[in-house]
Write an enzyme that holds these catalytic residues in place. Structure first.
Site, PDB file in Angstrom:
ATOM      1  N   GLY A   1       2.073  -4.666   0.083  1.00 24.80           N
ATOM      2  CA  GLY A   1       2.174  -6.039  -0.427  1.00 24.80           C
ATOM      3  C   GLY A   1       3.514  -6.286  -1.099  1.00 24.80           C
ATOM      4  O   GLY A   1       4.160  -7.319  -0.855  1.00 24.80           O
TER       5      GLY A   1
ATOM      6  N   GLY B   1      -0.733  -7.713  -3.657  1.00 24.91           N
ATOM      7  CA  GLY B   1       0.731  -7.705  -3.806  1.00 24.91           C
ATOM      8  C   GLY B   1       1.267  -6.701  -4.807  1.00 24.91           C
ATOM      9  O   GLY B   1       2.480  -6.469  -4.855  1.00 24.91           O
ATOM     10  N   GLY B   2       0.387  -6.052  -5.598  1.00 29.04           N
ATOM     11  CA  GLY B   2       0.865  -5.030  -6.532  1.00 29.04           C
ATOM     12  C   GLY B   2       0.998  -3.670  -5.858  1.00 29.04           C
ATOM     13  O   GLY B   2       1.523  -2.729  -6.445  1.00 29.04           O
TER      14      GLY B   2
ATOM     15  N   ASN C   1      -6.528  -1.909   6.224  1.00 29.43           N
ATOM     16  CA  ASN C   1      -7.203  -1.143   7.278  1.00 29.43           C
ATOM     17  C   ASN C   1      -8.694  -0.977   7.042  1.00 29.43           C
ATOM     18  O   ASN C   1      -9.132  -1.001   5.895  1.00 29.43           O
ATOM     19  CB  ASN C   1      -6.557   0.244   7.378  1.00 29.43           C
ATOM     20  CG  ASN C   1      -5.364   0.226   8.310  1.00 29.43           C
ATOM     21  OD1 ASN C   1      -5.388  -0.459   9.333  1.00 29.43           O
ATOM     22  ND2 ASN C   1      -4.329   0.968   7.957  1.00 29.43           N
TER      23      ASN C   1
ATOM     24  N   ASN D   1     -13.395  -1.557   2.166  1.00 25.90           N
ATOM     25  CA  ASN D   1     -12.502  -2.667   2.510  1.00 25.90           C
ATOM     26  C   ASN D   1     -13.258  -3.834   3.139  1.00 25.90           C
ATOM     27  O   ASN D   1     -12.834  -4.992   3.024  1.00 25.90           O
ATOM     28  CB  ASN D   1     -11.340  -2.185   3.391  1.00 25.90           C
ATOM     29  CG  ASN D   1     -10.263  -1.499   2.543  1.00 25.90           C
ATOM     30  OD1 ASN D   1     -10.414  -1.391   1.311  1.00 25.90           O
ATOM     31  ND2 ASN D   1      -9.203  -1.040   3.163  1.00 25.90           N
TER      32      ASN D   1
ATOM     33  N   THR E   1       1.817  -0.965  -2.337  1.00 25.26           N
ATOM     34  CA  THR E   1       3.033  -0.585  -1.591  1.00 25.26           C
ATOM     35  C   THR E   1       3.400  -1.616  -0.528  1.00 25.26           C
ATOM     36  O   THR E   1       4.520  -2.124  -0.492  1.00 25.26           O
ATOM     37  CB  THR E   1       2.794   0.786  -0.905  1.00 25.26           C
ATOM     38  OG1 THR E   1       2.468   1.730  -1.907  1.00 25.26           O
ATOM     39  CG2 THR E   1       4.010   1.227  -0.134  1.00 25.26           C
TER      40      THR E   1
ATOM     41  N   VAL F   1      -3.632  -7.095   6.907  1.00 26.21           N
ATOM     42  CA  VAL F   1      -2.981  -5.796   7.076  1.00 26.21           C
ATOM     43  C   VAL F   1      -3.905  -4.652   6.668  1.00 26.21           C
ATOM     44  O   VAL F   1      -3.855  -3.552   7.233  1.00 26.21           O
ATOM     45  CB  VAL F   1      -1.692  -5.741   6.219  1.00 26.21           C
ATOM     46  CG1 VAL F   1      -0.851  -4.534   6.578  1.00 26.21           C
ATOM     47  CG2 VAL F   1      -0.889  -7.015   6.369  1.00 26.21           C
TER      48      VAL F   1
ATOM     49  N   ARG G   1      -5.784   5.013  -0.971  1.00 23.84           N
ATOM     50  CA  ARG G   1      -5.826   6.039   0.078  1.00 23.84           C
ATOM     51  C   ARG G   1      -6.583   7.275  -0.429  1.00 23.84           C
ATOM     52  O   ARG G   1      -6.313   7.771  -1.512  1.00 23.84           O
ATOM     53  CB  ARG G   1      -4.385   6.425   0.405  1.00 23.84           C
ATOM     54  CG  ARG G   1      -4.199   7.422   1.496  1.00 23.84           C
ATOM     55  CD  ARG G   1      -2.719   7.566   1.818  1.00 23.84           C
ATOM     56  NE  ARG G   1      -2.186   6.324   2.358  1.00 23.84           N
ATOM     57  CZ  ARG G   1      -2.485   5.852   3.560  1.00 23.84           C
ATOM     58  NH1 ARG G   1      -3.282   6.515   4.366  1.00 23.84           N
ATOM     59  NH2 ARG G   1      -1.974   4.723   3.973  1.00 23.84           N
TER      60      ARG G   1
ATOM     61  N   HIS H   1      -6.178  -1.337  16.226  1.00 15.90           N
ATOM     62  CA  HIS H   1      -5.093  -0.726  15.448  1.00 15.90           C
ATOM     63  C   HIS H   1      -5.617   0.640  15.032  1.00 15.90           C
ATOM     64  O   HIS H   1      -6.222   0.800  13.968  1.00 15.90           O
ATOM     65  CB  HIS H   1      -4.766  -1.589  14.222  1.00 15.90           C
ATOM     66  CG  HIS H   1      -3.733  -0.968  13.328  1.00 15.90           C
ATOM     67  ND1 HIS H   1      -2.456  -0.679  13.745  1.00 15.90           N
ATOM     68  CD2 HIS H   1      -3.801  -0.564  12.034  1.00 15.90           C
ATOM     69  CE1 HIS H   1      -1.784  -0.129  12.751  1.00 15.90           C
ATOM     70  NE2 HIS H   1      -2.574  -0.041  11.704  1.00 15.90           N
TER      71      HIS H   1
HETATM   72  N1  LIG Z   1      -2.085  -2.694   9.719  1.00 13.42           N
HETATM   73  C1  LIG Z   1      -1.068  -1.856   9.496  1.00 13.42           C
HETATM   74  O1  LIG Z   1      -0.200  -1.666  10.338  1.00 13.42           O
HETATM   75  C2  LIG Z   1      -0.970  -1.134   8.192  1.00 13.42           C
HETATM   76  C3  LIG Z   1      -2.019  -1.184   7.310  1.00 13.42           C
HETATM   77  N2  LIG Z   1      -1.917  -0.565   6.100  1.00 13.42           N
HETATM   78  C4  LIG Z   1      -3.075  -0.716   5.217  1.00 13.42           C
HETATM   79  O2  LIG Z   1      -2.763  -1.708   4.239  1.00 13.42           O
HETATM   80  C5  LIG Z   1      -3.518  -1.463   3.057  1.00 13.42           C
HETATM   81  C6  LIG Z   1      -2.597  -1.446   1.849  1.00 13.42           C
HETATM   82  O3  LIG Z   1      -1.798  -0.297   1.863  1.00 13.42           O
HETATM   83  P1  LIG Z   1      -0.920   0.092   0.577  1.00 13.42           P
HETATM   84  O4  LIG Z   1      -0.189  -1.104   0.099  1.00 13.42           O
HETATM   85  O5  LIG Z   1      -0.177   1.313   0.923  1.00 13.42           O
HETATM   86  O6  LIG Z   1      -2.081   0.427  -0.483  1.00 13.42           O
HETATM   87  P2  LIG Z   1      -1.987   0.372  -2.071  1.00 13.42           P
HETATM   88  O7  LIG Z   1      -3.118   1.173  -2.591  1.00 13.42           O
HETATM   89  O8  LIG Z   1      -0.596   0.707  -2.515  1.00 13.42           O
HETATM   90  O9  LIG Z   1      -2.217  -1.180  -2.404  1.00 13.42           O
HETATM   91  C7  LIG Z   1      -3.456  -1.830  -2.289  1.00 13.42           C
HETATM   92  C8  LIG Z   1      -3.520  -2.864  -3.406  1.00 13.42           C
HETATM   93  O10 LIG Z   1      -4.681  -3.666  -3.224  1.00 13.42           O
HETATM   94  C9  LIG Z   1      -5.148  -3.990  -4.526  1.00 13.42           C
HETATM   95  N3  LIG Z   1      -6.521  -4.479  -4.463  1.00 13.42           N
HETATM   96  C10 LIG Z   1      -7.693  -3.780  -4.421  1.00 13.42           C
HETATM   97  N4  LIG Z   1      -8.740  -4.635  -4.409  1.00 13.42           N
HETATM   98  C11 LIG Z   1      -8.222  -5.890  -4.430  1.00 13.42           C
HETATM   99  C12 LIG Z   1      -8.802  -7.197  -4.424  1.00 13.42           C
HETATM  100  N5  LIG Z   1     -10.121  -7.374  -4.386  1.00 13.42           N
HETATM  101  N6  LIG Z   1      -7.965  -8.264  -4.451  1.00 13.42           N
HETATM  102  C13 LIG Z   1      -6.629  -8.098  -4.491  1.00 13.42           C
HETATM  103  N7  LIG Z   1      -6.019  -6.883  -4.503  1.00 13.42           N
HETATM  104  C14 LIG Z   1      -6.813  -5.802  -4.461  1.00 13.42           C
HETATM  105  C15 LIG Z   1      -4.988  -2.684  -5.309  1.00 13.42           C
HETATM  106  O11 LIG Z   1      -5.036  -2.911  -6.714  1.00 13.42           O
HETATM  107  C16 LIG Z   1      -3.625  -2.214  -4.819  1.00 13.42           C
HETATM  108  O12 LIG Z   1      -2.565  -2.695  -5.631  1.00 13.42           O
HETATM  109  C17 LIG Z   1      -4.259  -0.135   3.319  1.00 13.42           C
HETATM  110  O13 LIG Z   1      -5.563  -0.421   3.774  1.00 13.42           O
HETATM  111  C18 LIG Z   1      -3.434   0.520   4.418  1.00 13.42           C
HETATM  112  O14 LIG Z   1      -4.168   1.452   5.163  1.00 13.42           O
HETATM  113  C19 LIG Z   1      -0.791   0.086   5.692  1.00 13.42           C
HETATM  114  C20 LIG Z   1       0.288   0.161   6.540  1.00 13.42           C
HETATM  115  C21 LIG Z   1       0.262  -0.395   7.868  1.00 13.42           C
HETATM  116  O1  LIG Z   2      -3.041   4.204   7.856  1.00 12.77           O
HETATM  117  C1  LIG Z   2      -2.154   3.503   7.279  1.00 12.77           C
HETATM  118  O2  LIG Z   2      -2.251   3.062   6.117  1.00 12.77           O
HETATM  119  C2  LIG Z   2      -0.898   3.188   8.018  1.00 12.77           C
HETATM  120  C3  LIG Z   2      -1.051   2.364   9.230  1.00 12.77           C
HETATM  121  O3  LIG Z   2      -2.067   1.783   9.575  1.00 12.77           O
HETATM  122  C4  LIG Z   2       0.160   2.253  10.065  1.00 12.77           C
HETATM  123  O4  LIG Z   2       1.258   2.590   9.591  1.00 12.77           O
HETATM  124  O5  LIG Z   2       0.037   1.859  11.239  1.00 12.77           O
END
Ligand SMILES: NC(=O)C1=CN([C@@H]2O[C@H](COP(=O)(O)OP(=O)(O)OC[C@H]3O[C@@H](n4cnc5c(N)ncnc54)[C@H](O)[C@@H]3O)[C@@H](O)[C@H]2O)C=CC1
Ligand SMILES: O=C([O-])CC(=O)C(=O)O
Length: 335
Positions: free
Chosen positions: A13, A8-9, A139, A115, A11, A137, A98, A201
């Site tokens: 979340g 949740g900290g 990836n 992951n 983007t 969510v 990322r 996805h």
């Molecule tokens: N399925 C979908 O449609 C989408 C998936 N994503 C994916 O969602 C994920 C998150 O993306 P963002 O928020 O942009 O990344 P981000 O890097 O901003 O946030 C990820 C957070 O997870 C935290 N984290 C790491 N290990 C952890 C643990 N063991 N327990 C709890 N928190 C932990 C980090 O400290 C960080 O705050 C990425 O894998 C991204 O690719 C993003 C957009 C769309």
């Molecule tokens: O690769 C990412 O983090 C973004 C993603 O999955 C999406 O927007 O569908």
């Protein structure tokens, strides 16, 4: 009601937490993140966003005293009381940051290894609590969902891998194309397009063109158009990342889609008479597939997946779904 956002900290979340917090003023939200100070910064800001209800322009339609709290835990410090036990729904966005090789098409797989480790750790944490519906969510979301399910020991129906942004993206592209075909009929709205997407996805998405409608009427696309539509859906999230200086991904469509799913879960599920929603869930023979997690049409209840709906697919759609399953199995080392 209580929602736990693991990651949740970050983007996505924090965007989910904001969307849910403003839609449901009394909802308790917990942000779990090892970057606890960053999460706390979001929690304070989010809680203040709810306090607009105290102003005349906020026009509160609820008792201000029922405002839910927004709290933070560090998941690495065995928090007590356990927020997993308190949660009515969980969202998992926890992820490795990322990397530069995640910026091109197919980049979701670049964080696979790390992951999956995070998913195994989270599964161990979840295992001691009662099963709770969990939207995944992080990836690559189908593989991470599968690992989390295996590690938690919870029923497969508890897990919903998020892939709905692709459905929003394809609706936009189809609306543009159909509008261009007959400009005299005026613009088609993406809201009038129905094109469910199954599969991965990622690169192996399976748009169900055989069930696609515009304004409730079937619509046909030539093979060349289908290829272009698929290309748009696969590329646009990476274009969005690049346009934002390789910073955040599509936080708004993702945050809104996840919040809608969580809202339906908290209300007890989706309308069984409405079209099912396509989300990733572990399969056990449905569509002839076993031991793999990918997007299929599901009906939700308050615990997660109540039913997997088996549609008649065209031969091409079925083959594409099998290829998606193969690709997911292969990268998990399941052959
Ligand atoms: N399925 C979908 O449609 C989408 C998936 N994503 C994916 O969602 C994920 C998150 O993306 P963002 O928020 O942009 O990344 P981000 O890097 O901003 O946030 C990820 C957070 O997870 C935290 N984290 C790491 N290990 C952890 C643990 N063991 N327990 C709890 N928190 C932990 C980090 O400290 C960080 O705050 C990425 O894998 C991204 O690719 C993003 C957009 C769309
Ligand atoms: O690769 C990412 O983090 C973004 C993603 O999955 C999406 O927007 O569908």
């Amino acid at each position: 009601m209580h929602v736990l956002v693991v990651g949740g900290g970050g983007t996505i979340g924090s965007t989910v937490a904001y969307t849910l917090a403003t839609q449901h003023p009394s909802l308790e939200v917990t942000l779990a993140d090892p970057k606890a100070e960053r999460a706390e910064g979001h929690a304070i800001d989010l809680f203040h966003s709810r306090s607009h209800a105290a102003h005349a322009i906020g026009r509160p339609e609820f008792e201000a005293s029922t405002l839910g709290d927004v709290s933070v835990v560090d998941p690495t410090s065995s928090p007590e009381p356990d927020p997993v036990e308190a949660a009515d729904a969980i969202v998992v966005t926890a992820s490795e940051p990322r990397s530069s090789d995640s910026l091109e098409r197919g980049g979701r797989l670049s964080v696979l290894e790390r992951n999956l480790e995070i998913a195994s750790d989270l599964g161990e944490w979840f295992a001691s609590a009662d099963p709770t519906p969990t939207v995944v969510v992080a990836n690559p979301s189908d593989r991470v969902t599968h690992r989390l399910w295996e590690a938690s020991g919870w029923p497969r129906g508890s897990f919903l891998g998020y892939s709905l942004s692709e459905t929003a993206r394809i609706a936009d592209e189809i609306a543009r194309r159909v509008s261009a075909r007959e400009p005299s009929n005026g613009d088609v709205s993406p809201a009038d397009v129905y094109c469910p997407i199954l599969g991965e996805h990622g690169e192996h998405i399976v748009p169900v063109f055989s069930r696609t409608t515009v304004d409730g009427r079937p619509v046909e696309f030539a093979e060349s158009e289908r290829v272009e539509i698929l290309d748009y859906v696969r590329s646009v999230p990476y274009d969005v990342i690049e346009m934002r200086d390789n910073g955040d991904s599509s936080r708004w469509v993702t945050g809104r889609g996840i919040s809608l799913i969580v809202s339906r879960l908290l209300e007890g599920g989706t309308d069984p008479d409405a079209d099912p929603v396509c989300l990733a869930t572990p399969l056990d023979g449905e569509y002839g597939l076993k031991g793999v997690t990918l997007s299929v049409p599901v009906v939700l209840d308050g615990d997660g997946v109540a039913e997997i709906v088996e549609w008649d697919l065209s031969t091409d759609e079925r083959e594409r779904l099998e290829r998606a399953a193969e690709s997911i199995r292969e990268s998990l080392g399941h052959r």
